[in-house]
Design a protein around this motif. Structure first.
Motif, PDB file in Angstrom:
ATOM      1  N   ASN A 127      38.427  35.756  45.694  1.00 23.14           N
ATOM      2  CA  ASN A 127      38.475  37.295  45.262  1.00 23.14           C
ATOM      3  C   ASN A 127      37.185  37.995  45.222  1.00 23.14           C
ATOM      4  OD1 ASN A 127      40.206  39.543  44.155  1.00 23.14           O
ATOM      5  ND2 ASN A 127      39.155  39.265  42.112  1.00 23.14           N
ATOM      6  N   HIS A 128      36.114  37.314  44.489  1.00 22.31           N
ATOM      7  CA  HIS A 128      34.768  37.681  44.490  1.00 22.31           C
ATOM      8  C   HIS A 128      34.324  38.063  46.075  1.00 22.31           C
ATOM      9  CE1 HIS A 128      30.867  38.692  42.682  1.00 22.31           C
ATOM     10  NE2 HIS A 128      30.449  38.011  43.711  1.00 22.31           N
ATOM     11  N   ARG A 129      34.413  37.088  46.636  1.00 22.04           N
ATOM     12  CA  ARG A 129      33.790  37.219  47.952  1.00 22.04           C
ATOM     13  C   ARG A 129      34.766  38.466  49.000  1.00 22.04           C
ATOM     14  NH1 ARG A 129      29.330  34.370  48.540  1.00 22.04           N
ATOM     15  NH2 ARG A 129      29.605  34.784  50.942  1.00 22.04           N
ATOM     16  N   TYR A 130      35.692  38.618  48.459  1.00 20.82           N
ATOM     17  CA  TYR A 130      36.798  39.505  49.183  1.00 20.82           C
ATOM     18  C   TYR A 130      36.276  40.965  48.755  1.00 20.82           C
ATOM     19  CZ  TYR A 130      41.255  42.166  49.667  1.00 20.82           C
ATOM     20  OH  TYR A 130      42.069  43.123  49.844  1.00 20.82           O
ATOM     21  N   GLU A 131      36.206  41.013  47.191  1.00 17.53           N
ATOM     22  CA  GLU A 131      35.964  42.412  46.666  1.00 17.53           C
ATOM     23  C   GLU A 131      34.571  42.803  47.144  1.00 17.53           C
ATOM     24  OE1 GLU A 131      36.487  41.921  42.468  1.00 17.53           O
ATOM     25  OE2 GLU A 131      38.630  42.536  42.930  1.00 17.53           O
ATOM     26  N   HIS A 132      33.684  41.780  47.560  1.00 18.13           N
ATOM     27  CA  HIS A 132      32.165  42.134  47.811  1.00 18.13           C
ATOM     28  C   HIS A 132      31.823  42.081  49.247  1.00 18.13           C
ATOM     29  CE1 HIS A 132      31.915  41.721  43.429  1.00 18.13           C
ATOM     30  NE2 HIS A 132      31.201  42.570  43.335  1.00 18.13           N
TER      31      HIS A 132
ATOM     32  N   ARG B 134      39.090  32.949  41.692  1.00 16.95           N
ATOM     33  CA  ARG B 134      37.921  33.632  41.154  1.00 16.95           C
ATOM     34  C   ARG B 134      36.858  33.785  42.252  1.00 16.95           C
ATOM     35  NH1 ARG B 134      36.594  32.699  35.144  1.00 16.95           N
ATOM     36  NH2 ARG B 134      38.822  32.966  34.339  1.00 16.95           N
TER      37      ARG B 134
ATOM     38  N   ARG C 231      44.308  36.838  50.225  1.00 19.42           N
ATOM     39  CA  ARG C 231      43.333  37.633  50.435  1.00 19.42           C
ATOM     40  C   ARG C 231      42.505  36.672  51.634  1.00 19.42           C
ATOM     41  NH1 ARG C 231      44.823  38.553  45.554  1.00 19.42           N
ATOM     42  NH2 ARG C 231      43.753  40.041  44.412  1.00 19.42           N
TER      43      ARG C 231
ATOM     44  N   ARG D 102      48.196  34.405  45.443  1.00 21.48           N
ATOM     45  CA  ARG D 102      46.737  35.380  45.355  1.00 21.48           C
ATOM     46  C   ARG D 102      45.743  35.027  46.397  1.00 21.48           C
ATOM     47  NH1 ARG D 102      45.257  35.409  39.338  1.00 21.48           N
ATOM     48  NH2 ARG D 102      45.075  33.270  39.839  1.00 21.48           N
TER      49      ARG D 102
END
Length: 83
Positions: free
Chosen positions: A29-34, A26, A60, A56
């Motif tokens: 993924n948050h750091r990746y998406e933003h 989580r 990333r 996963r």
């Protein structure tokens, strides 16, 4: 998750469980998406990170990071000078 710059030291060193794997996913993924800057240190090669943290997270990390390999003597394992 939302700090301007996150520094994760010794990623993959903690004992793994489903909870730590999900929490790490989580966060990454948050750091990746933003597209938030994240500095990460680890002693583990990417294949071991994949085993330790899951596909996963490793996927990333491979996409969002630039690897810098530091070599040289480990200062923590230096033998004490003879008295």
């Amino acid at each position: 998750m939302r700090c301007p710059l996150l520094f994760l030291d010794d990623l993959g060193a903690a004992k793994t469980s489903e909870w730590t794997e999900e929490l790490t996913y989580r966060l990454i993924n948050h750091r990746y998406e933003h597209m938030l800057p994240t500095l990460i240190t680890t002693n583990l090669p990417m294949e071991q990170l994949r085993v330790t943290l899951g596909d996963r997270v490793a996927s990333r990390l491979a996409e969002m990071t630039e690897r810098v390999i530091l070599d040289g003597p480990d200062r923590r394992r230096r033998t004490a000078p003879a008295a």
